[in-house]
Design a protein around this motif. Sequence first.
Motif, mmCIF file in Angstrom:
data_model
loop_
_atom_site.group_PDB
_atom_site.id
_atom_site.type_symbol
_atom_site.label_atom_id
_atom_site.label_comp_id
_atom_site.label_asym_id
_atom_site.label_seq_id
_atom_site.Cartn_x
_atom_site.Cartn_y
_atom_site.Cartn_z
ATOM 1 N N SER A 236 0.833 -1.212 0.000
ATOM 2 C CA SER A 236 0.000 0.000 0.000
ATOM 3 C C SER A 236 0.865 1.258 0.000
ATOM 4 O O SER A 236 0.593 2.210 -0.741
ATOM 5 N N VAL A 237 1.917 1.266 0.839
ATOM 6 C CA VAL A 237 2.825 2.423 0.875
ATOM 7 C C VAL A 237 3.468 2.620 -0.497
ATOM 8 O O VAL A 237 3.520 3.746 -1.023
ATOM 9 N N TYR A 238 3.938 1.529 -1.095
ATOM 10 C CA TYR A 238 4.669 1.636 -2.363
ATOM 11 C C TYR A 238 3.762 2.092 -3.509
ATOM 12 O O TYR A 238 4.190 2.809 -4.403
ATOM 13 N N SER A 239 2.495 1.696 -3.461
ATOM 14 C CA SER A 239 1.536 2.125 -4.488
ATOM 15 C C SER A 239 1.317 3.633 -4.431
ATOM 16 O O SER A 239 1.209 4.298 -5.472
ATOM 17 N N VAL A 240 1.246 4.189 -3.211
ATOM 18 C CA VAL A 240 1.112 5.643 -3.055
ATOM 19 C C VAL A 240 2.421 6.325 -3.444
ATOM 20 O O VAL A 240 2.426 7.359 -4.124
ATOM 21 N N TYR A 241 3.539 5.727 -3.047
ATOM 22 C CA TYR A 241 4.869 6.289 -3.349
ATOM 23 C C TYR A 241 5.076 6.470 -4.855
ATOM 24 O O TYR A 241 5.595 7.502 -5.305
ATOM 25 N N ILE A 242 4.662 5.497 -5.639
ATOM 26 C CA ILE A 242 4.814 5.597 -7.097
ATOM 27 C C ILE A 242 4.036 6.798 -7.631
ATOM 28 O O ILE A 242 4.457 7.469 -8.578
ATOM 29 N N GLY A 243 2.916 7.114 -7.002
ATOM 30 C CA GLY A 243 2.123 8.276 -7.421
ATOM 31 C C GLY A 243 2.858 9.594 -7.270
ATOM 32 O O GLY A 243 2.539 10.576 -7.962
ATOM 33 N N LEU A 244 3.860 9.647 -6.378
ATOM 34 C CA LEU A 244 4.631 10.882 -6.191
ATOM 35 C C LEU A 244 5.323 11.309 -7.480
ATOM 36 O O LEU A 244 5.568 12.499 -7.699
ATOM 37 N N THR A 245 5.654 10.343 -8.336
ATOM 38 C CA THR A 245 6.315 10.629 -9.617
ATOM 39 C C THR A 245 5.514 11.642 -10.427
ATOM 40 O O THR A 245 6.078 12.491 -11.131
ATOM 41 N N TYR A 246 4.190 11.578 -10.321
ATOM 42 C CA TYR A 246 3.315 12.376 -11.182
ATOM 43 C C TYR A 246 3.057 13.773 -10.636
ATOM 44 O O TYR A 246 2.360 14.570 -11.275
ATOM 45 N N PHE A 247 3.654 14.106 -9.478
ATOM 46 C CA PHE A 247 3.626 15.485 -9.015
ATOM 47 C C PHE A 247 4.460 16.370 -9.931
ATOM 48 O O PHE A 247 4.171 17.559 -10.080
ATOM 49 N N ILE A 248 5.511 15.793 -10.551
ATOM 50 C CA ILE A 248 6.394 16.593 -11.404
ATOM 51 C C ILE A 248 5.648 17.104 -12.650
ATOM 52 O O ILE A 248 5.596 18.319 -12.884
ATOM 53 N N PRO A 249 5.013 16.208 -13.473
ATOM 54 C CA PRO A 249 4.242 16.755 -14.598
ATOM 55 C C PRO A 249 3.033 17.575 -14.148
ATOM 56 O O PRO A 249 2.622 18.517 -14.844
ATOM 57 N N PHE A 250 2.463 17.255 -12.982
ATOM 58 C CA PHE A 250 1.326 18.020 -12.463
ATOM 59 C C PHE A 250 1.722 19.481 -12.231
ATOM 60 O O PHE A 250 1.015 20.408 -12.646
ATOM 61 N N LEU A 251 2.859 19.689 -11.578
ATOM 62 C CA LEU A 251 3.316 21.052 -11.305
ATOM 63 C C LEU A 251 3.656 21.791 -12.596
ATOM 64 O O LEU A 251 3.439 23.003 -12.705
ATOM 65 N N LYS A 252 4.158 21.063 -13.579
ATOM 66 C CA LYS A 252 4.495 21.680 -14.870
ATOM 67 C C LYS A 252 3.220 22.031 -15.649
ATOM 68 O O LYS A 252 3.089 23.131 -16.186
ATOM 69 N N ASP A 253 2.273 21.077 -15.721
ATOM 70 C CA ASP A 253 1.071 21.271 -16.539
ATOM 71 C C ASP A 253 0.049 22.207 -15.902
ATOM 72 O O ASP A 253 -0.569 23.027 -16.597
ATOM 73 N N ILE A 254 -0.151 22.100 -14.606
ATOM 74 C CA ILE A 254 -1.225 22.851 -13.941
ATOM 75 C C ILE A 254 -0.715 24.158 -13.329
ATOM 76 O O ILE A 254 -1.378 25.193 -13.394
ATOM 77 N N TYR A 255 0.481 24.120 -12.745
ATOM 78 C CA TYR A 255 1.022 25.320 -12.094
ATOM 79 C C TYR A 255 1.976 26.094 -12.994
ATOM 80 O O TYR A 255 2.375 27.204 -12.655
ATOM 81 N N GLY A 256 2.395 25.491 -14.117
ATOM 82 C CA GLY A 256 3.324 26.160 -15.016
ATOM 83 C C GLY A 256 4.685 26.390 -14.387
ATOM 84 O O GLY A 256 5.319 27.426 -14.588
ATOM 85 N N ILE A 257 5.162 25.417 -13.630
ATOM 86 C CA ILE A 257 6.444 25.537 -12.937
ATOM 87 C C ILE A 257 7.579 25.695 -13.952
ATOM 88 O O ILE A 257 7.615 24.984 -14.970
ATOM 89 N N PRO A 258 8.529 26.627 -13.748
ATOM 90 C CA PRO A 258 9.636 26.814 -14.687
ATOM 91 C C PRO A 258 10.504 25.557 -14.789
ATOM 92 O O PRO A 258 10.619 24.786 -13.837
ATOM 93 N N VAL A 259 11.135 25.383 -15.948
ATOM 94 C CA VAL A 259 11.947 24.194 -16.206
ATOM 95 C C VAL A 259 13.080 24.061 -15.185
ATOM 96 O O VAL A 259 13.371 22.974 -14.686
ATOM 97 N N ALA A 260 13.724 25.166 -14.836
ATOM 98 C CA ALA A 260 14.833 25.132 -13.870
ATOM 99 C C ALA A 260 14.349 24.635 -12.509
ATOM 100 O O ALA A 260 15.044 23.885 -11.817
ATOM 101 N N LEU A 261 13.139 25.039 -12.143
ATOM 102 C CA LEU A 261 12.586 24.633 -10.854
ATOM 103 C C LEU A 261 12.185 23.160 -10.867
ATOM 104 O O LEU A 261 12.221 22.495 -9.826
ATOM 105 N N VAL A 262 11.822 22.640 -12.050
ATOM 106 C CA VAL A 262 11.489 21.209 -12.173
ATOM 107 C C VAL A 262 12.687 20.361 -11.760
ATOM 108 O O VAL A 262 12.558 19.378 -11.020
ATOM 109 N N GLY A 263 13.892 20.736 -12.238
ATOM 110 C CA GLY A 263 15.097 19.992 -11.890
ATOM 111 C C GLY A 263 15.392 20.043 -10.402
ATOM 112 O O GLY A 263 15.699 19.027 -9.775
ATOM 113 N N ALA A 264 15.263 21.238 -9.814
ATOM 114 C CA ALA A 264 15.497 21.384 -8.380
ATOM 115 C C ALA A 264 14.473 20.577 -7.583
ATOM 116 O O ALA A 264 14.814 19.925 -6.594
#
Length: 432
Positions: A236-264
């Motif tokens: 159960s923990v690992y299934s939720v943990y894998i979902g953390l990966t998708y915070f990166i495209p979420f912040l880029k697509d929805i919040y418009g996070i700058p590319v430099a900040l994506v790396g950080a």
Amino acid sequence: MTNQNNNMKKWFTLAVLILGGGTVFKLPWLKDAFYVPMMDYFHLTHTQMGFTLSVYAFIQTFGYLISMYVADRFSKKKLMPVALIGIGATGFYLTTFPSYYEILVIWGLFALFAEIAFWPVLIKSVRLLGDSDEQGRMFGFLEAGRGVIDTVIAFAALGIFKWLGEGAAGLRGAILFFSITMIVIAIILYFLLEDDVISAVDEQGQKVNKNKAALEGALKAVKMPEIWVVAFTIFSVYSVYIGLTYFIPFLKDIYGIPVALVGAYGIINQYGLKMLGGPIGGFLADKKFKSPSKYLRVAFAASIIGMIIFILLPHQHLNVYFGVIFTLAFGAIIFTQRAVFFAPIEEVGIPREISGAAVSIACLVGYAPSMFAFTLYGSMLDRSPGMEGYRHVFLTMIAFAALGFLISSYLVKVVNKKKALQQDSESNQIKA
């Protein structure tokens, strides 16, 4: 003085184990730092990269059936160095930039060495180092220490890649660096780790064949329901943990996070949270809740509440830094769980002589989401682009957390029952 020496020896051994644990996955997960160079110089498509990792995950998952026998049959002094040398030697061949089908074989070998011969043995060794009241701290420091080693070695490899021109020579140099580092650490582990004492007698004191003893231990572990409860908590923990990966495209697509900040953000998400979550999770499990199982249950509840709030927020109207801070805070909760999710193996009273088999079962079930969860979450985003797709991902993460809350609640009942029986037994002995 003897207790002080034993304590120093214990923490020194943990430090040596962390050294191996922080390097073993650098080549199998080469894509973390070198995804694009791998595609360019190995001539791979995104699909081929994905299938390579699927081959690894398949062998990893079903290989744990083999490690149920191997982890209790052979000493860590031999298995862990052999595994690291195997990965390092395979890495040398990888520098020839082999064909796609050869790469599939290479990643299959990486899984064989890293996941079957090394990882369950590492977890077993850490479990056996600590008493029942310090399992959380042991595993917490393991996770934090691995984060530190991860960071140092990954940035050193990136430095070599840049120094050699960020091309084919740079990628070869980074792979060679990882390979040589693993072989050097393998030698260090061989000379600094002690041999495990592998019993060759049964409970009645009768001599038994070591192979037979390991197989019987594996069968005994399979029949213990407590191990399976721990395993599905990890799942159960690992299934939720894998979902953390998708915070990166979420912040880029929805919040418009700058590319430099994506790396950080990616560096903090992968390395920073591991270093932070390890000791915090260990401290809370051992000192605050005095039970890893109870802490896991509370953390599941916190993640459910946090994600429900997150889904209801008006993301299109919020500041980008709010999105970054909230997702990192949620990730920190999950990393504290990752730090201690093997610790309940001690709490439920699994015999120490079958620790390797118990850990292998926990890994077999616990890491199974790596075979399907990435595809599941990714397909949700492909089917429903934009906020709707991310909402589906977050709701699924809530569902897995809710499953974890139910399982960990049952796990707490199992632990409490074990403790009550132990107390009754001790009071009866005093009366007698």
